[in-house]
Structure formats: structure tokens, C-alpha cells
Design a protein around this motif. Structure first.
Motif, PDB file in Angstrom:
ATOM      1  N   GLU A   1      41.523  -8.225 -36.308  1.00 36.10           N
ATOM      2  CA  GLU A   1      40.368  -9.125 -36.167  1.00 36.10           C
ATOM      3  C   GLU A   1      40.439  -9.897 -34.859  1.00 36.10           C
ATOM      4  OE1 GLU A   1      40.633 -11.830 -39.414  1.00 36.10           O
ATOM      5  OE2 GLU A   1      39.311 -10.648 -40.673  1.00 36.10           O
TER       6      GLU A   1
ATOM      7  N   HIS B   1      39.496  -8.056 -31.791  1.00 41.64           N
ATOM      8  CA  HIS B   1      38.052  -7.877 -31.621  1.00 41.64           C
ATOM      9  C   HIS B   1      37.350  -9.183 -31.252  1.00 41.64           C
ATOM     10  CE1 HIS B   1      38.795  -4.016 -33.547  1.00 41.64           C
ATOM     11  NE2 HIS B   1      37.613  -3.657 -33.088  1.00 41.64           N
ATOM     12  N   GLU B   2      37.853 -10.298 -31.749  1.00 40.02           N
ATOM     13  CA  GLU B   2      37.187 -11.575 -31.532  1.00 40.02           C
ATOM     14  C   GLU B   2      37.681 -12.297 -30.277  1.00 40.02           C
ATOM     15  OE1 GLU B   2      37.820 -13.599 -35.226  1.00 40.02           O
ATOM     16  OE2 GLU B   2      36.451 -12.266 -36.312  1.00 40.02           O
TER      17      GLU B   2
ATOM     18  N   GLU C   1      37.303  -1.614 -42.271  1.00 41.25           N
ATOM     19  CA  GLU C   1      36.177  -1.518 -41.338  1.00 41.25           C
ATOM     20  C   GLU C   1      34.848  -1.723 -42.058  1.00 41.25           C
ATOM     21  OE1 GLU C   1      34.512   1.195 -37.638  1.00 41.25           O
ATOM     22  OE2 GLU C   1      36.225   1.909 -38.795  1.00 41.25           O
TER      23      GLU C   1
ATOM     24  N   TYR D   1      35.435  -4.116 -38.088  1.00 42.57           N
ATOM     25  CA  TYR D   1      36.449  -3.935 -37.061  1.00 42.57           C
ATOM     26  C   TYR D   1      37.248  -2.660 -37.314  1.00 42.57           C
ATOM     27  CZ  TYR D   1      35.533  -8.909 -36.288  1.00 42.57           C
ATOM     28  OH  TYR D   1      34.939 -10.113 -36.044  1.00 42.57           O
ATOM     29  N   SER D   2      37.446  -1.881 -36.269  1.00 49.23           N
ATOM     30  CA  SER D   2      38.170  -0.624 -36.391  1.00 49.23           C
ATOM     31  C   SER D   2      39.661  -0.804 -36.083  1.00 49.23           C
ATOM     32  CB  SER D   2      37.589   0.424 -35.442  1.00 49.23           C
ATOM     33  OG  SER D   2      38.399   1.575 -35.433  1.00 49.23           O
TER      34      SER D   2
ATOM     35  N   THR E   1      41.722   0.040 -32.461  1.00 49.40           N
ATOM     36  CA  THR E   1      42.587  -1.003 -31.927  1.00 49.40           C
ATOM     37  C   THR E   1      43.988  -0.465 -31.683  1.00 49.40           C
ATOM     38  OG1 THR E   1      41.293  -2.657 -33.133  1.00 49.40           O
ATOM     39  CG2 THR E   1      43.455  -3.340 -32.309  1.00 49.40           C
TER      40      THR E   1
ATOM     41  N   LYS F   1      41.856  -6.378 -25.655  1.00 50.29           N
ATOM     42  CA  LYS F   1      40.596  -7.009 -26.046  1.00 50.29           C
ATOM     43  C   LYS F   1      39.650  -5.892 -26.397  1.00 50.29           C
ATOM     44  CE  LYS F   1      37.208 -10.125 -26.125  1.00 50.29           C
ATOM     45  NZ  LYS F   1      36.598 -10.017 -27.418  1.00 50.29           N
ATOM     46  N   MET F   2      39.157  -5.904 -27.624  1.00 49.66           N
ATOM     47  CA  MET F   2      38.250  -4.849 -28.069  1.00 49.66           C
ATOM     48  C   MET F   2      36.800  -5.231 -27.771  1.00 49.66           C
ATOM     49  SD  MET F   2      40.331  -2.623 -29.124  1.00 49.66           S
ATOM     50  CE  MET F   2      39.263  -1.419 -29.849  1.00 49.66           C
TER      51      MET F   2
END
Length: 88
Positions: A27, A30-31, A64, A69-70, A74, A87-88
Motif C-alpha cells: 500500500e 502505491h501511496e 488487489e 493495489y498490485s 510491486t 514508487k508505484m
């Protein structure tokens, strides 16, 4: 966060905490951003708990579905990049 992490009730408390920490770091990737080595370290611990590739795929898909979120992408990025930060 308004969803639950996929867990298996047969895991020990320590294993549940480690899996939750892994998904939490996905998480964060992604964030915000995370250290590449931290993702790889927690993924390796995840694989000790979930050695089956099919079970891994199932848990990743469940996560997911609820989060968007994958985990797969990642971890793949962490394995392939030479950057220290992901960083996604």
C-alpha cells in the motif's frame, strides 16, 4: 483503509503480523514510496509463510480486488529495478 487484508486463520499470530506488514508496505509503495530492500525482505518472509505459488496468486488477487493495489507488480518492480526507492 476500509477493507481487510487476506489472511489464513491457520497462520500463527506472528505470521499474520508479517503478512499484514507485507501488504501494508505494498500500500505504502502505491501511496508514497518505500525502500526496495524492505519490500524484498518482507516478500521473502511472505514466501516462507506462503510457499505455494497458487496460494500466493490467490492472496495477491484478493488483496488487489479490495485495495486496487498490485502486490505482483510491486514485487516485480522491486526485483527488476536498481533504484533504492520504489514508487508505484
Amino acid at each position: 483503509m476500509s477493507y481487510e487484508y487476506p489472511i489464513d486463520e491457520t497462520w500463527s499470530t506472528e505470521e499474520i503480523i508479517d503478512v499484514v506488514n507485507f501488504f501494508s508496505l505494498v500500500e505504502k509503495a502505491h501511496e508514497k514510496q518505500v525502500q526496495r530492500q524492505e519490500i524484498l525482505m518482507l516478500y521473502n518472509r511472505f514466501k516462507q509463510i506462503v510457499p505455494s505459488k497458487s496460494e500466493e496468486k490467490t492472496l495477491f488477487a484478493q488483496f488487489e480486488t479490495v485495495s486496487g493495489y498490485s502486490s505482483y507488480k510491486t514485487v516485480k518492480k522491486a526485483k527488476e529495478t536498481k533504484e533504492d526507492v520504489i514508487k508505484m
